[in-house]
Structure formats: C-alpha cells, structure tokens
Write a protein that holds these residues in place. Structure first.
Motif, PDB file in Angstrom:
ATOM      1  N   UNK A 170       0.833  -1.205   0.000  1.00  3.96           N
ATOM      2  CA  UNK A 170       0.000   0.000   0.000  1.00  3.96           C
ATOM      3  C   UNK A 170       0.864   1.251   0.000  1.00  3.96           C
ATOM      4  N   UNK A 171       0.325   2.349  -0.500  1.00  2.00           N
ATOM      5  CA  UNK A 171       1.091   3.597  -0.507  1.00  2.00           C
ATOM      6  C   UNK A 171       1.305   4.116   0.915  1.00  2.00           C
ATOM      7  N   UNK A 172       2.352   4.880   1.082  1.00  2.00           N
ATOM      8  CA  UNK A 172       2.624   5.518   2.364  1.00  2.00           C
ATOM      9  C   UNK A 172       1.505   6.517   2.668  1.00  2.00           C
ATOM     10  N   UNK A 173       1.220   6.758   3.932  1.00  2.00           N
ATOM     11  CA  UNK A 173       0.185   7.740   4.263  1.00  2.00           C
ATOM     12  C   UNK A 173       0.643   9.157   3.912  1.00  2.00           C
ATOM     13  N   UNK A 174      -0.315  10.041   3.734  1.00  2.00           N
ATOM     14  CA  UNK A 174      -0.011  11.457   3.540  1.00  2.00           C
ATOM     15  C   UNK A 174      -0.056  12.110   4.913  1.00  2.00           C
ATOM     16  N   UNK A 175       1.018  12.804   5.253  1.00  2.00           N
ATOM     17  CA  UNK A 175       1.132  13.462   6.552  1.00  2.00           C
ATOM     18  C   UNK A 175       1.127  14.968   6.312  1.00  2.00           C
ATOM     19  N   UNK A 176       0.215  15.664   7.012  1.00  2.00           N
ATOM     20  CA  UNK A 176       0.101  17.113   6.846  1.00  2.00           C
ATOM     21  C   UNK A 176       0.200  17.808   8.196  1.00  2.00           C
ATOM     22  N   UNK A 177       0.932  18.893   8.191  1.00  2.00           N
ATOM     23  CA  UNK A 177       1.035  19.729   9.384  1.00  2.00           C
ATOM     24  C   UNK A 177       0.503  21.106   9.011  1.00  2.00           C
ATOM     25  N   UNK A 178      -0.499  21.555   9.727  1.00  2.00           N
ATOM     26  CA  UNK A 178      -1.120  22.846   9.459  1.00  2.00           C
ATOM     27  C   UNK A 178      -0.495  23.889  10.373  1.00  2.00           C
ATOM     28  N   UNK A 179       0.104  24.919   9.750  1.00  2.00           N
ATOM     29  CA  UNK A 179       0.820  25.949  10.498  1.00  2.00           C
ATOM     30  C   UNK A 179       0.358  27.332  10.058  1.00  2.00           C
ATOM     31  N   UNK A 180       0.640  28.331  10.893  1.00  3.69           N
ATOM     32  CA  UNK A 180       0.400  29.716  10.487  1.00  3.69           C
ATOM     33  C   UNK A 180       1.666  30.267   9.842  1.00  3.69           C
ATOM     34  N   UNK A 181       1.659  31.538   9.468  1.00  3.63           N
ATOM     35  CA  UNK A 181       2.811  32.127   8.772  1.00  3.63           C
ATOM     36  C   UNK A 181       4.060  32.173   9.650  1.00  3.63           C
ATOM     37  N   UNK A 182       3.905  32.050  10.972  1.00  4.12           N
ATOM     38  CA  UNK A 182       5.045  32.026  11.889  1.00  4.12           C
ATOM     39  C   UNK A 182       5.599  30.617  12.074  1.00  4.12           C
ATOM     40  N   UNK A 183       4.929  29.610  11.458  1.00  4.03           N
ATOM     41  CA  UNK A 183       5.375  28.231  11.581  1.00  4.03           C
ATOM     42  C   UNK A 183       4.824  27.510  12.795  1.00  4.03           C
ATOM     43  N   UNK A 184       3.879  28.114  13.513  1.00  3.39           N
ATOM     44  CA  UNK A 184       3.291  27.493  14.696  1.00  3.39           C
ATOM     45  C   UNK A 184       2.252  26.459  14.276  1.00  3.39           C
ATOM     46  N   UNK A 185       2.279  25.300  14.888  1.00  4.79           N
ATOM     47  CA  UNK A 185       1.331  24.232  14.592  1.00  4.79           C
ATOM     48  C   UNK A 185      -0.042  24.637  15.120  1.00  4.79           C
ATOM     49  N   UNK A 186      -1.034  24.706  14.214  1.00  6.37           N
ATOM     50  CA  UNK A 186      -2.362  25.205  14.569  1.00  6.37           C
ATOM     51  C   UNK A 186      -3.197  24.188  15.346  1.00  6.37           C
ATOM     52  N   UNK A 187      -2.858  22.905  15.277  1.00  8.02           N
ATOM     53  CA  UNK A 187      -3.544  21.909  16.100  1.00  8.02           C
ATOM     54  C   UNK A 187      -2.993  21.978  17.521  1.00  8.02           C
ATOM     55  N   UNK A 188      -1.680  22.109  17.607  1.00  6.63           N
ATOM     56  CA  UNK A 188      -1.027  22.164  18.918  1.00  6.63           C
ATOM     57  C   UNK A 188      -1.483  23.389  19.710  1.00  6.63           C
ATOM     58  N   UNK A 189      -1.637  24.540  19.044  1.00  5.56           N
ATOM     59  CA  UNK A 189      -2.029  25.743  19.792  1.00  5.56           C
ATOM     60  C   UNK A 189      -3.544  25.873  19.972  1.00  5.56           C
TER      61      UNK A 189
END
Length: 131
Positions: A27-46
């Motif tokens: 099977x293909x590898x999963x797609x991993x996405x990290x959603x960040x703001x323009x400062x590079x901060x992870x929007x899920x984490x904050x």
C-alpha cells in the motif's frame, strides 16, 4: 525414499518461492500534513484547529466519499487510505499515484499539490500554511 524426499522438498521449494503479484500488494505511504500559520506554529497544537475542523473527501465524478484520517501525537493529520488508485485523484488537492515496479506490486504517492494553498514538502510531511 531419498528421491521421494528430494522431490517433495524440490516441489515445496518451487511452490513457496513463486510469488504471484496478485498475492501481495504494497500500500502507498500515508499522507502526513502539518497545518501551520505564517510564523510556523502548529495550529492543532495551539488549539486553533481541532479534529472537527477537518473533512476530507475523495471526488470521483459526481461521487464524493469521505476519507478517514487521524491526528497523531505530533499534532499532524495522517491520511492512511489515499493512493490506492493509480493516476490523479482530486481531494480538493491533487494526489498523483503511480505503480511500483516490483515483483510484488503496489502503489506509491508521487506528488500532492494543493489548490490555492501554500504547501511545503519536507521529508514526506506536507506543511500547509493557513492564514
């Protein structure tokens, strides 16, 4: 008796060493996405984004099918079931998939591009900038 034992071993070896491509699939590898703001901060984490903010659809003609995802301990979105169809598939993003050229077969995700969204790919992780 030795010939019978040898023939049994020989045919067993042939039987189990032959590998039919229909018997295995990578099977293909999963797609991993990290959603960040323009400062590079992870929007899920904050706390700016939660699981309820995400909804992924596979679009084939007029048919739209929901796609399962998870959020891992690194606060990244993981899409595990994409890339099973060779070619380009629209997910409000474009996922290009090709066949692996191995005896066992399988697919690999070649590229993911997002429409009207800035996304950077590093080490298999797509960093998506959300303003």
């Amino acid at each position: 008796m030795k010939k019978l034992l040898f023939l049994t071993f020989f045919f067993s070896f042939i039987l189990f060493s032959c590998n039919d491509d229909s018997d295995c699939f990578t099977p293909p590898e999963p797609i991993v996405m990290e959603f960040v703001n323009s400062k590079g901060e992870n929007l899920i984490q904050n706390g700016s984004l939660t699981k309820e903010h995400f909804h992924f659809l596979q679009i084939a003609g007029d048919t739209k099918i929901g796609t399962n995802f998870e959020i891992n301990h690194e606060n990244r979105v993981i899409l595990n079931k994409l890339g099973w169809i060779v070619g380009s598939t629209t997910y409000e993003a474009f996922v290009n998939v090709s066949k692996l050229s191995r005896k066992c077969g399988g697919n690999k995700i070649d590229n993911v591009s997002f429409k009207d969204i800035e996304a950077l790919s590093q080490n298999g992780i797509y960093q998506i900038v959300v303003e």
